[in-house]
Design a protein around this motif. Structure first.
Motif, PDB file in Angstrom:
ATOM      1  N   UNK A  27      23.758  46.289  46.369  1.00 54.09           N
ATOM      2  CA  UNK A  27      23.443  45.582  47.601  1.00 54.09           C
ATOM      3  C   UNK A  27      24.100  46.219  48.807  1.00 54.09           C
ATOM      4  N   UNK A  28      23.981  45.532  49.930  1.00 57.86           N
ATOM      5  CA  UNK A  28      24.544  45.973  51.195  1.00 57.86           C
ATOM      6  C   UNK A  28      25.701  45.037  51.540  1.00 57.86           C
ATOM      7  N   UNK A  29      26.899  45.606  51.634  1.00 61.66           N
ATOM      8  CA  UNK A  29      28.102  44.815  51.881  1.00 61.66           C
ATOM      9  C   UNK A  29      28.494  44.883  53.355  1.00 61.66           C
ATOM     10  N   UNK A  30      28.919  43.738  53.873  1.00 60.11           N
ATOM     11  CA  UNK A  30      29.428  43.646  55.237  1.00 60.11           C
ATOM     12  C   UNK A  30      30.906  43.290  55.263  1.00 60.11           C
ATOM     13  N   UNK A  31      31.452  42.941  54.082  1.00 52.22           N
ATOM     14  CA  UNK A  31      32.871  42.586  53.945  1.00 52.22           C
ATOM     15  C   UNK A  31      33.340  42.977  52.546  1.00 52.22           C
ATOM     16  N   UNK A  32      34.659  43.006  52.364  1.00 49.09           N
ATOM     17  CA  UNK A  32      35.201  43.225  51.025  1.00 49.09           C
ATOM     18  C   UNK A  32      34.746  42.118  50.077  1.00 49.09           C
ATOM     19  N   UNK A  33      34.634  40.906  50.597  1.00 49.09           N
ATOM     20  CA  UNK A  33      34.171  39.788  49.774  1.00 49.09           C
ATOM     21  C   UNK A  33      32.785  40.027  49.204  1.00 49.09           C
ATOM     22  N   UNK A  34      31.920  40.665  49.993  1.00 50.12           N
ATOM     23  CA  UNK A  34      30.581  41.012  49.491  1.00 50.12           C
ATOM     24  C   UNK A  34      30.686  41.971  48.311  1.00 50.12           C
ATOM     25  N   UNK A  35      31.532  42.986  48.441  1.00 45.04           N
ATOM     26  CA  UNK A  35      31.699  43.967  47.356  1.00 45.04           C
ATOM     27  C   UNK A  35      32.201  43.263  46.098  1.00 45.04           C
ATOM     28  N   UNK A  36      33.195  42.407  46.240  1.00 45.09           N
ATOM     29  CA  UNK A  36      33.747  41.677  45.097  1.00 45.09           C
ATOM     30  C   UNK A  36      32.663  40.822  44.438  1.00 45.09           C
ATOM     31  N   UNK A  37      31.820  40.167  45.233  1.00 43.94           N
ATOM     32  CA  UNK A  37      30.734  39.356  44.674  1.00 43.94           C
ATOM     33  C   UNK A  37      29.727  40.226  43.918  1.00 43.94           C
ATOM     34  N   UNK A  38      29.403  41.403  44.455  1.00 46.14           N
ATOM     35  CA  UNK A  38      28.490  42.323  43.747  1.00 46.14           C
ATOM     36  C   UNK A  38      29.088  42.715  42.395  1.00 46.14           C
ATOM     37  N   UNK A  39      30.392  42.994  42.369  1.00 44.98           N
ATOM     38  CA  UNK A  39      31.040  43.367  41.114  1.00 44.98           C
ATOM     39  C   UNK A  39      30.982  42.218  40.113  1.00 44.98           C
ATOM     40  N   UNK A  40      31.224  41.009  40.599  1.00 45.74           N
ATOM     41  CA  UNK A  40      31.141  39.825  39.737  1.00 45.74           C
ATOM     42  C   UNK A  40      29.744  39.704  39.129  1.00 45.74           C
ATOM     43  N   UNK A  41      28.718  39.827  39.957  1.00 47.44           N
ATOM     44  CA  UNK A  41      27.339  39.701  39.480  1.00 47.44           C
ATOM     45  C   UNK A  41      26.960  40.803  38.492  1.00 47.44           C
ATOM     46  N   UNK A  42      27.615  41.965  38.617  1.00 43.26           N
ATOM     47  CA  UNK A  42      27.344  43.088  37.715  1.00 43.26           C
ATOM     48  C   UNK A  42      28.175  43.013  36.434  1.00 43.26           C
ATOM     49  N   UNK A  43      29.013  41.965  36.310  1.00 39.04           N
ATOM     50  CA  UNK A  43      29.821  41.811  35.110  1.00 39.04           C
ATOM     51  C   UNK A  43      31.057  42.697  35.093  1.00 39.04           C
ATOM     52  N   UNK A  44      31.442  43.209  36.248  1.00 38.22           N
ATOM     53  CA  UNK A  44      32.637  44.044  36.366  1.00 38.22           C
ATOM     54  C   UNK A  44      33.810  43.201  36.853  1.00 38.22           C
ATOM     55  N   UNK A  45      35.032  43.722  36.732  1.00 36.59           N
ATOM     56  CA  UNK A  45      36.175  42.978  37.273  1.00 36.59           C
ATOM     57  C   UNK A  45      35.953  42.688  38.754  1.00 36.59           C
ATOM     58  N   UNK A  46      36.169  41.463  39.149  1.00 38.00           N
ATOM     59  CA  UNK A  46      35.867  41.057  40.532  1.00 38.00           C
ATOM     60  C   UNK A  46      37.143  40.704  41.288  1.00 38.00           C
ATOM     61  N   UNK A  47      38.117  41.593  41.189  1.00 40.78           N
ATOM     62  CA  UNK A  47      39.386  41.407  41.896  1.00 40.78           C
ATOM     63  C   UNK A  47      39.373  42.244  43.162  1.00 40.78           C
ATOM     64  N   UNK A  48      39.811  41.668  44.268  1.00 44.00           N
ATOM     65  CA  UNK A  48      39.822  42.402  45.538  1.00 44.00           C
ATOM     66  C   UNK A  48      40.774  43.593  45.489  1.00 44.00           C
ATOM     67  N   UNK A  49      41.874  43.489  44.728  1.00 44.06           N
ATOM     68  CA  UNK A  49      42.803  44.622  44.641  1.00 44.06           C
ATOM     69  C   UNK A  49      42.176  45.834  43.967  1.00 44.06           C
ATOM     70  N   UNK A  50      41.105  45.637  43.211  1.00 46.98           N
ATOM     71  CA  UNK A  50      40.395  46.734  42.569  1.00 46.98           C
ATOM     72  C   UNK A  50      39.793  47.691  43.603  1.00 46.98           C
ATOM     73  N   UNK A  51      39.511  47.187  44.804  1.00 46.90           N
ATOM     74  CA  UNK A  51      38.887  48.006  45.833  1.00 46.90           C
ATOM     75  C   UNK A  51      39.783  49.142  46.306  1.00 46.90           C
ATOM     76  N   UNK A  52      41.076  49.059  46.051  1.00 40.16           N
ATOM     77  CA  UNK A  52      42.011  50.117  46.429  1.00 40.16           C
ATOM     78  C   UNK A  52      42.394  51.006  45.256  1.00 40.16           C
TER      79      UNK A  52
END
Length: 70
Positions: A27-52
């Protein structure tokens, strides 16, 4: 070196960043929260610290965590 499975692509001219996992567009993310939600929906770890974590996420173009048009 292996490429991180999650790619956050450069900001688009209209803002937002495309997010892919192993080449599949989530998808198209406008915030870190969007990225975390995409990861959750894809069955991946959905932790914000993962982004770093460069083993998981590669930020391309622009600064990490910035979604505005360049």
């Amino acid at each position: 070196m292996a490429v991180a499975p999650i790619i956050v692509h450069p900001p688009l001219g209209t803002g937002g960043r495309r997010v892919t996992v192993r080449g599949q567009i989530l998808g198209l993310a406008y915030t870190d929260g969007d990225v975390v939600e995409f990861l959750h929906c894809a069955g991946l770890p959905d932790r914000e610290d993962l982004l770093d974590d460069s083993l998981w996420v590669q930020w391309r173009g622009g600064r990490p965590h910035h979604y505005e048009a360049a």
